[in-house]
Design a protein around this motif. Structure first.
Motif, PDB file in Angstrom:
ATOM      1  N   THR A 249       0.831  -1.203   0.000  1.00 58.36           N
ATOM      2  CA  THR A 249       0.000   0.000   0.000  1.00 58.36           C
ATOM      3  C   THR A 249       0.867   1.255   0.000  1.00 58.36           C
ATOM      4  O   THR A 249       0.578   2.228  -0.709  1.00 58.36           O
ATOM      5  N   ALA A 250       1.946   1.220   0.781  1.00 58.22           N
ATOM      6  CA  ALA A 250       2.851   2.374   0.839  1.00 58.22           C
ATOM      7  C   ALA A 250       3.471   2.642  -0.523  1.00 58.22           C
ATOM      8  O   ALA A 250       3.596   3.801  -0.946  1.00 58.22           O
ATOM      9  N   ARG A 251       3.842   1.594  -1.209  1.00 56.76           N
ATOM     10  CA  ARG A 251       4.442   1.785  -2.533  1.00 56.76           C
ATOM     11  C   ARG A 251       3.421   2.369  -3.515  1.00 56.76           C
ATOM     12  O   ARG A 251       3.756   3.231  -4.341  1.00 56.76           O
ATOM     13  N   ARG A 252       2.183   1.906  -3.435  1.00 58.64           N
ATOM     14  CA  ARG A 252       1.144   2.467  -4.309  1.00 58.64           C
ATOM     15  C   ARG A 252       0.919   3.938  -3.997  1.00 58.64           C
ATOM     16  O   ARG A 252       0.766   4.768  -4.888  1.00 58.64           O
ATOM     17  N   ILE A 277       2.567  15.374   1.133  1.00 62.78           N
ATOM     18  CA  ILE A 277       3.963  14.977   1.260  1.00 62.78           C
ATOM     19  C   ILE A 277       4.282  14.345   2.614  1.00 62.78           C
ATOM     20  O   ILE A 277       5.146  13.462   2.722  1.00 62.78           O
ATOM     21  N   ALA A 278       3.571  14.756   3.673  1.00 62.77           N
ATOM     22  CA  ALA A 278       3.812  14.164   4.993  1.00 62.77           C
ATOM     23  C   ALA A 278       3.495  12.675   4.988  1.00 62.77           C
ATOM     24  O   ALA A 278       4.225  11.858   5.573  1.00 62.77           O
ATOM     25  N   HIS A 279       2.407  12.302   4.308  1.00 61.19           N
ATOM     26  CA  HIS A 279       2.034  10.895   4.232  1.00 61.19           C
ATOM     27  C   HIS A 279       3.032  10.117   3.365  1.00 61.19           C
ATOM     28  O   HIS A 279       3.326   8.949   3.631  1.00 61.19           O
ATOM     29  N   VAL A 280       3.555  10.778   2.349  1.00 57.09           N
ATOM     30  CA  VAL A 280       4.544  10.134   1.488  1.00 57.09           C
ATOM     31  C   VAL A 280       5.802   9.824   2.277  1.00 57.09           C
ATOM     32  O   VAL A 280       6.405   8.747   2.131  1.00 57.09           O
ATOM     33  N   LYS A 281       6.238  10.740   3.142  1.00 54.87           N
ATOM     34  CA  LYS A 281       7.431  10.508   3.955  1.00 54.87           C
ATOM     35  C   LYS A 281       7.230   9.318   4.889  1.00 54.87           C
ATOM     36  O   LYS A 281       8.145   8.506   5.093  1.00 54.87           O
ATOM     37  N   THR A 282       6.043   9.214   5.469  1.00 51.75           N
ATOM     38  CA  THR A 282       5.747   8.076   6.343  1.00 51.75           C
ATOM     39  C   THR A 282       5.756   6.772   5.554  1.00 51.75           C
ATOM     40  O   THR A 282       6.311   5.758   6.004  1.00 51.75           O
ATOM     41  N   ALA A 283       5.159   6.799   4.375  1.00 49.87           N
ATOM     42  CA  ALA A 283       5.132   5.607   3.525  1.00 49.87           C
ATOM     43  C   ALA A 283       6.533   5.211   3.099  1.00 49.87           C
ATOM     44  O   ALA A 283       6.892   4.024   3.089  1.00 49.87           O
ATOM     45  N   GLN A 284       7.359   6.199   2.762  1.00 53.55           N
ATOM     46  CA  GLN A 284       8.724   5.905   2.328  1.00 53.55           C
ATOM     47  C   GLN A 284       9.540   5.299   3.468  1.00 53.55           C
ATOM     48  O   GLN A 284      10.366   4.404   3.242  1.00 53.55           O
ATOM     49  N   ALA A 285       9.314   5.780   4.694  1.00 52.07           N
ATOM     50  CA  ALA A 285      10.015   5.210   5.846  1.00 52.07           C
ATOM     51  C   ALA A 285       9.664   3.739   6.023  1.00 52.07           C
ATOM     52  O   ALA A 285      10.532   2.916   6.360  1.00 52.07           O
ATOM     53  N   LEU A 286       8.406   3.380   5.781  1.00 57.85           N
ATOM     54  CA  LEU A 286       7.983   1.979   5.887  1.00 57.85           C
ATOM     55  C   LEU A 286       8.643   1.137   4.802  1.00 57.85           C
ATOM     56  O   LEU A 286       9.135   0.036   5.076  1.00 57.85           O
ATOM     57  N   VAL A 287       8.685   1.648   3.599  1.00 53.96           N
ATOM     58  CA  VAL A 287       9.331   0.932   2.497  1.00 53.96           C
ATOM     59  C   VAL A 287      10.824   0.771   2.778  1.00 53.96           C
ATOM     60  O   VAL A 287      11.399  -0.309   2.574  1.00 53.96           O
ATOM     61  N   ASP A 288      11.454   1.825   3.270  1.00 57.70           N
ATOM     62  CA  ASP A 288      12.885   1.759   3.592  1.00 57.70           C
ATOM     63  C   ASP A 288      13.163   0.714   4.665  1.00 57.70           C
ATOM     64  O   ASP A 288      14.160  -0.032   4.589  1.00 57.70           O
TER      65      ASP A 288
END
Length: 297
Positions: A249-252, A277-288
């Motif tokens: 979901t984060a990647r999508r 963008i705040a939600h994108v940063k959270t999603a990127q942290a999960l992917v990382d």
């Protein structure tokens, strides 16, 4: 700090148990020279721990290797450090520190030994375990006292040092330790350390209780478990590891946002949710996090 979902204690004087720890799938082993080693075997245990570090490092094992040394007050710490600071040692799990001066003094000793052994300055990392009221009352100063510090935990274990020092009775709900666990988490995160460790769970056979304990601490901001039994590792790895569906979901989400941004929008509807963008940063942290764990597997 690597994203440890689990760190497993192993008695330092029992070298064969380290192999069982490796087989458990833990992200890190803590070879213990303190409470799990009988007093009469503590000096001899140093050689066993050193041998275990050399052997497992030579085998290229997956888990990082940490050591819990004896506290300075025992008179054993310096000998422990001389024995175990070597290539292959990732860090020290600090028992019974009281204030930031303890950390500063240890940092200097480690730098001296590292230079003697040809290791990079700062090679050995530190994880602070807050077991006394004095230490917990100074947790912010302690975690900020050295650049070696990567994580901490506190208010752990029913009927042990922390509970006795604070005069509290532990419950599964954890309200009696909520303040201290939150404070330790904040102390780390305000200086940029984002991987506090929870622990310990002493009811060895109660895996359902362990799962609840891990889930509660995860919601509070903790990112891994310091475990005392190999059977606890799988639960910790599952609870503190990213859910594959959440990662997908984060990647999508990231993809949808990037497309919207390219079209001139900085906010977008993603599967019924407003994101920016705040939600994108959270999603990127999960992917990382997921990628870091996968890279270490």
């Amino acid at each position: 700090m690597k994203p440890y979902r689990s760190m497993l204690f192993v008695p330092g004087h029992k070298g064969a148990w380290a192999d069982k720890g490796v087989n458990s799938g833990t992200d890190a082993l803590i070879l213990d020279l303190e409470d799990s080693v009988p007093p009469v075997e503590k000096v001899a245990a140093r050689d066993m721990v050193a041998e275990t570090i050399d052997r497992l490092t030579g085998q290229g094992v997956r888990p990082d290797l940490w050591v819990r040394v004896n506290p300075e007050e025992t008179g054993l710490m310096n000998g422990d450090l001389e024995a175990v600071v070597r290539p292959g040692l990732a860090g020290l799990f600090l028992a019974k520190i009281y204030n930031e001066t303890d950390v500063v003094r240890l940092d200097a000793v480690l730098s001296h030994i590292e230079r003697l052994r040809g290791l990079d300055d700062g090679h050995v990392k530190l994880l602070a375990c807050f077991e006394t009221a004095e230490a917990m009352g100074s947790c912010e100063k302690i975690v900020a006292a050295s650049g070696r510090m990567v994580s901490a935990l506190g208010a752990t274990g029913p009927n042990a040092d922390a509970g006795r020092s604070l005069g509290i009775e532990f419950t599964l709900e954890g309200l009696e330790t909520l303040y201290m666990r939150s404070r330790v988490n904040l102390a780390l995160r305000q200086i940029g350390l984002s991987h506090p460790m929870a622990g310990v769970w002493q009811d060895i056979r109660n895996l359902d209780g362990l799962r609840t304990f891990c889930e509660d601490n995860r919601r509070l901001g903790y990112r891994g478990l310091v475990a005392i039994h190999p059977s606890h590792v799988a639960v910790a790895n599952e609870v503190y590891g990213p859910d594959p569906e959440e990662v997908a979901t984060a990647r999508r989400l990231i993809s949808v946002y990037n497309e919207a941004e390219a079209a001139g929008s900085s906010a977008v509807d993603f599967e019924g949710q407003h994101i920016d963008i705040a939600h994108v940063k959270t999603a990127q942290a999960l992917v990382d996090l997921a990628e870091a764990i996968e890279a270490g597997s």
